[in-house]
Design a protein around this motif. Structure first.
Motif, PDB file in Angstrom:
ATOM      1  N   LYS A  15       0.983  -1.259  -0.015  1.00  9.51           N
ATOM      2  CA  LYS A  15       0.028   0.021   0.118  1.00  9.51           C
ATOM      3  C   LYS A  15       0.853   1.270  -0.129  1.00  9.51           C
ATOM      4  CE  LYS A  15      -3.979  -2.069   2.309  1.00  9.51           C
ATOM      5  NZ  LYS A  15      -4.802  -2.015   3.366  1.00  9.51           N
ATOM      6  N   ARG A  16       1.869   1.281   0.663  1.00 10.64           N
ATOM      7  CA  ARG A  16       2.847   2.414   0.750  1.00 10.64           C
ATOM      8  C   ARG A  16       3.531   2.686  -0.444  1.00 10.64           C
ATOM      9  NH1 ARG A  16       5.318  -1.398   3.694  1.00 10.64           N
ATOM     10  NH2 ARG A  16       4.878  -0.500   5.846  1.00 10.64           N
ATOM     11  N   SER A  17       3.547   1.748  -1.393  1.00 15.55           N
ATOM     12  CA  SER A  17       4.237   2.078  -2.602  1.00 15.55           C
ATOM     13  C   SER A  17       3.323   2.851  -3.462  1.00 15.55           C
ATOM     14  CB  SER A  17       4.358   0.713  -3.558  1.00 15.55           C
ATOM     15  OG  SER A  17       5.050  -0.362  -2.867  1.00 15.55           O
ATOM     16  N   TRP A  18       2.127   2.917  -3.255  1.00 24.37           N
ATOM     17  CA  TRP A  18       1.247   4.015  -4.143  1.00 24.37           C
ATOM     18  C   TRP A  18       1.335   5.377  -3.673  1.00 24.37           C
ATOM     19  CZ3 TRP A  18       0.309   1.322  -8.298  1.00 24.37           C
ATOM     20  CH2 TRP A  18      -0.262   0.157  -8.147  1.00 24.37           C
ATOM     21  N   ILE A  19       2.127   5.503  -2.431  1.00 26.02           N
ATOM     22  CA  ILE A  19       2.449   6.771  -2.065  1.00 26.02           C
ATOM     23  C   ILE A  19       3.894   7.022  -2.417  1.00 26.02           C
ATOM     24  CG2 ILE A  19       2.778   8.233  -0.192  1.00 26.02           C
ATOM     25  CD1 ILE A  19       0.766   6.546   1.411  1.00 26.02           C
ATOM     26  N   ILE A  20       4.888   6.067  -2.407  1.00 26.42           N
ATOM     27  CA  ILE A  20       6.349   6.408  -2.649  1.00 26.42           C
ATOM     28  C   ILE A  20       6.591   6.734  -3.992  1.00 26.42           C
ATOM     29  CG2 ILE A  20       8.506   5.297  -2.582  1.00 26.42           C
ATOM     30  CD1 ILE A  20       7.811   3.902  -0.181  1.00 26.42           C
ATOM     31  N   VAL A  21       5.797   5.781  -4.763  1.00 27.42           N
ATOM     32  CA  VAL A  21       5.893   6.009  -6.507  1.00 27.42           C
ATOM     33  C   VAL A  21       5.747   7.520  -6.991  1.00 27.42           C
ATOM     34  CG1 VAL A  21       5.175   5.251  -8.573  1.00 27.42           C
ATOM     35  CG2 VAL A  21       5.534   3.533  -6.909  1.00 27.42           C
ATOM     36  N   PRO A  22       4.586   8.204  -6.865  1.00 29.39           N
ATOM     37  CA  PRO A  22       4.531   9.468  -7.133  1.00 29.39           C
ATOM     38  C   PRO A  22       5.391  10.600  -6.450  1.00 29.39           C
ATOM     39  CG  PRO A  22       2.619   8.577  -5.719  1.00 29.39           C
ATOM     40  CD  PRO A  22       3.339   7.763  -5.966  1.00 29.39           C
ATOM     41  N   LEU A  23       5.700  10.263  -5.039  1.00 27.59           N
ATOM     42  CA  LEU A  23       6.785  11.096  -4.531  1.00 27.59           C
ATOM     43  C   LEU A  23       8.114  11.034  -5.367  1.00 27.59           C
ATOM     44  CD1 LEU A  23       6.079  10.575  -0.679  1.00 27.59           C
ATOM     45  CD2 LEU A  23       5.587  12.597  -2.154  1.00 27.59           C
ATOM     46  N   MET A  24       8.600   9.718  -5.525  1.00 30.62           N
ATOM     47  CA  MET A  24       9.762   9.569  -6.282  1.00 30.62           C
ATOM     48  C   MET A  24       9.627  10.401  -7.675  1.00 30.62           C
ATOM     49  SD  MET A  24      11.841   7.789  -4.521  1.00 30.62           S
ATOM     50  CE  MET A  24      13.087   7.324  -5.676  1.00 30.62           C
ATOM     51  N   LEU A  25       8.558  10.597  -8.516  1.00 31.11           N
ATOM     52  CA  LEU A  25       8.447  11.127  -9.582  1.00 31.11           C
ATOM     53  C   LEU A  25       8.582  12.589  -9.290  1.00 31.11           C
ATOM     54  CD1 LEU A  25       7.891  10.657 -12.723  1.00 31.11           C
ATOM     55  CD2 LEU A  25       5.456  10.761 -12.121  1.00 31.11           C
ATOM     56  N   ALA A  26       7.894  13.036  -8.488  1.00 26.59           N
ATOM     57  CA  ALA A  26       8.159  14.384  -8.116  1.00 26.59           C
ATOM     58  C   ALA A  26       9.547  14.787  -7.744  1.00 26.59           C
ATOM     59  CB  ALA A  26       7.177  14.807  -7.033  1.00 26.59           C
ATOM     60  N   LEU A  27      10.083  14.018  -7.035  1.00 26.65           N
ATOM     61  CA  LEU A  27      11.481  13.987  -6.504  1.00 26.65           C
ATOM     62  C   LEU A  27      12.475  14.132  -7.689  1.00 26.65           C
ATOM     63  CD1 LEU A  27      13.697  14.448  -4.187  1.00 26.65           C
ATOM     64  CD2 LEU A  27      13.643  11.861  -4.359  1.00 26.65           C
ATOM     65  N   SER A  28      12.344  13.477  -8.823  1.00 27.28           N
ATOM     66  CA  SER A  28      13.155  13.494  -9.853  1.00 27.28           C
ATOM     67  C   SER A  28      13.347  14.764 -10.606  1.00 27.28           C
ATOM     68  CB  SER A  28      12.562  12.515 -10.913  1.00 27.28           C
ATOM     69  OG  SER A  28      11.347  12.913 -11.666  1.00 27.28           O
ATOM     70  N   PHE A  29      12.225  15.677 -10.633  1.00 26.62           N
ATOM     71  CA  PHE A  29      12.193  16.952 -11.185  1.00 26.62           C
ATOM     72  C   PHE A  29      12.908  17.921 -10.231  1.00 26.62           C
ATOM     73  CE2 PHE A  29       8.529  15.295 -13.282  1.00 26.62           C
ATOM     74  CZ  PHE A  29       9.010  15.217 -14.656  1.00 26.62           C
ATOM     75  N   GLY A  30      12.988  17.734  -9.028  1.00 24.17           N
ATOM     76  CA  GLY A  30      13.674  18.475  -8.100  1.00 24.17           C
ATOM     77  C   GLY A  30      15.029  18.306  -8.125  1.00 24.17           C
ATOM     78  N   ILE A  31      15.609  16.888  -8.129  1.00 22.34           N
ATOM     79  CA  ILE A  31      16.999  16.568  -8.179  1.00 22.34           C
ATOM     80  C   ILE A  31      17.651  17.300  -9.484  1.00 22.34           C
ATOM     81  CG2 ILE A  31      18.546  14.823  -8.805  1.00 22.34           C
ATOM     82  CD1 ILE A  31      16.655  12.936  -6.979  1.00 22.34           C
ATOM     83  N   LYS A  32      17.035  17.498 -10.565  1.00 23.45           N
ATOM     84  CA  LYS A  32      17.511  17.809 -11.901  1.00 23.45           C
ATOM     85  C   LYS A  32      18.368  19.223 -11.750  1.00 23.45           C
ATOM     86  CE  LYS A  32      14.369  20.161 -14.757  1.00 23.45           C
ATOM     87  NZ  LYS A  32      13.766  20.245 -16.143  1.00 23.45           N
ATOM     88  N   PHE A  33      17.646  19.884 -10.693  1.00 25.16           N
ATOM     89  CA  PHE A  33      18.272  21.411 -10.946  1.00 25.16           C
ATOM     90  C   PHE A  33      19.687  21.459 -10.102  1.00 25.16           C
ATOM     91  CE2 PHE A  33      13.727  21.944 -11.005  1.00 25.16           C
ATOM     92  CZ  PHE A  33      13.721  22.709 -12.102  1.00 25.16           C
ATOM     93  N   PHE A  34      20.106  20.471  -9.169  1.00 20.99           N
ATOM     94  CA  PHE A  34      21.251  20.697  -8.579  1.00 20.99           C
ATOM     95  C   PHE A  34      22.052  19.296  -8.694  1.00 20.99           C
ATOM     96  CE2 PHE A  34      18.086  18.745  -5.314  1.00 20.99           C
ATOM     97  CZ  PHE A  34      18.893  17.578  -4.989  1.00 20.99           C
ATOM     98  N   LEU A  35      21.840  18.201  -9.412  1.00 17.93           N
ATOM     99  CA  LEU A  35      22.326  16.910  -9.496  1.00 17.93           C
ATOM    100  C   LEU A  35      23.812  17.201  -9.882  1.00 17.93           C
ATOM    101  CD1 LEU A  35      22.599  13.983  -9.306  1.00 17.93           C
ATOM    102  CD2 LEU A  35      21.889  13.809 -11.539  1.00 17.93           C
TER     103      LEU A  35
END
Length: 404
Positions: free
Chosen positions: A201-221
């Motif tokens: 059940k927690r995967s349905w929360i983590i999966v969209p959060l990881m997708l949102a995180l991907s766009f944040g990472i690109k600015f400083f990676l």
């Protein structure tokens, strides 16, 4: 034509041995497919931009008898790759020998891994060929060797034999620096981290959060990677990707959706049904499941930062296992309806996936104008015997040299 023959062969053999469960000749055909893939990769000529670059620099490397400490210090390559090239150059100066050696090692390891971890080997081999074969065998040769050593150490990882595992990982790191992540991989077995990599059940929360995180990472990676780079070559590589199209989220909405289908949707659906069928009661399945979820997370992060898709080279094979476990299930429920699929029905379900792979992986633009495509590096096939290079491939190779 050779690629189409291989695809058809895998599907026909999957029908016979995975779907119909025939046994006679199964191992023989598995060996034949292995030899075929080795020959295609080993006897290629001027295919893959990275591979061509390795070939151009091959004769600048020392032979084994002339190898000294300065060769390791001055080279941008990891030490064991320099040693491998030195050994091959001591036998012949022709790059084809190195191609053959790498093709034998990488494909043998992958075929061995699939054979030992799934009964539906031919559909798993089909996924390997479609998703990873061209990249590992005709592009990222050094990383392909590192990935292979990781797979050799997988059994030790699954059994918590850490000395053996770290021995394999160390060898992998000495071939390619990207495998440094593998030193941290055992951390996902810690109880408070492990739950993130168990589908539920927690995967349905983590999966969209990881997708949102991907766009944040690109600015400083890239600034971060360059700040912690342990070698000059690693820093230069990060800068190259930062300046190139590969560095950020260049995909439009259709490309993003296609990438999600390619790297996330099919393994998630497979995990969902496998868990409903009780597959997670097997402790070894849990190990595969954790690696599959790790691959899914990297697939999501790569939406925003494409350079991270290189870690799919390490972990996507576990998606192949999960999808192969689910393939050809005799019946399963969709919206309270019990669905029974024959072989043709399963193939129809794979059509969207194959279309997306072609669009994302092989029809991608090589240059900004888009008149050169990724498939130009692989099609038409060129071999060592006639040594013909298609015009578009020459242009793609030249363009690749300019941006590096």
């Amino acid at each position: 034509m050779i690629y189409l023959i291989i695809i058809i062969a895998f599907l026909v053999l999957s029908y016979c041995y995975d779907y119909q469960n025939y046994q006679k000749g199964r191992n023989t055909w598995w060996l034949i497919m292995l030899i075929l893939l080795i020959c295609v990769a080993g006897f290629r000529y001027k295919m893959g931009s990275d591979s061509v670059r390795y070939e151009n620099e091959y004769n600048q490397l020392p032979t084994f008898t002339s190898l000294n400490v300065r060769d390791f210090i001055n080279s941008r390559y990891a030490p064991l790759y320099v040693v491998l090239c030195a050994i091959c150059r001591s036998i012949t100066r022709e790059f084809v020998l190195l191609q053959i050696v790498v093709a034998i090692f990488v494909n043998t390891v992958f075929f061995r891994f699939l054979y030992r971890n799934t009964h539906k080997i031919f559909i798993a081999g089909f996924f390997y060929f479609v998703f990873l074969y061209l990249m590992l065998n005709m592009q990222v040769l050094r990383e392909a060797i590192a990935v292979s050593f990781f797979l050799l150490g997988w059994k030790a990882f699954a059994k918590n034999k850490w000395l053996v595992y770290y021995a394999y990982v160390t060898v992998a790191f000495l071939f390619h620096v990207s495998s440094i992540l593998l030193f941290l991989l055992p951390l996902i077995k810690l109880r408070w981290i492990r739950e993130m990599f168990i589908f539920g059940k927690r995967s349905w929360i983590i999966v969209p959060l990881m997708l949102a995180l991907s766009f944040g990472i690109k600015f400083f990676l890239f600034d971060f990677v360059q700040a912690i780079a342990m070698t000059e070559s690693m820093s230069e590589r990060a800068q190259t990707y930062a300046e190139d199209d590969l560095g950020g989220a260049t995909m439009n909405i259709f490309g993003t959706l296609g990438w999600l289908v390619r790297s996330i949707c099919y393994p998630l659906i497979s995990l969902y049904y496998l868990k409903r069928m009780g597959a997670d009661r097997n402790p070894y399945f849990r190990q595969i499941e954790m690696m599959c979820m790790l691959s899914i997370y990297f697939g999501e992060l790569a939406v925003g930062v494409t350079i991270l898709n290189r870690y799919l080279n390490y972990f996507m094979v576990f998606q192949f296992l999960i999808m192969s476990y689910f393939m050809y299930t005799r019946s399963f429920d969709i919206l309270r309806f019990k669905l029974r699929l024959r072989f043709v029905g399963w193939m129809m379900l794979l059509v969207p996936l194959l279309g997306v792979v072609f669009y994302i992986d092989y029809n991608a633009k090589v240059n900004r104008s888009g008149n050169l495509k990724s498939y130009d590096m692989y099609y038409p096939y060129s071999n060592q015997f006639d040594k013909e290079v298609a015009p578009n491939r020459r242009r793609a190779i030249n363009y690749s040299r300019r941006i590096r």
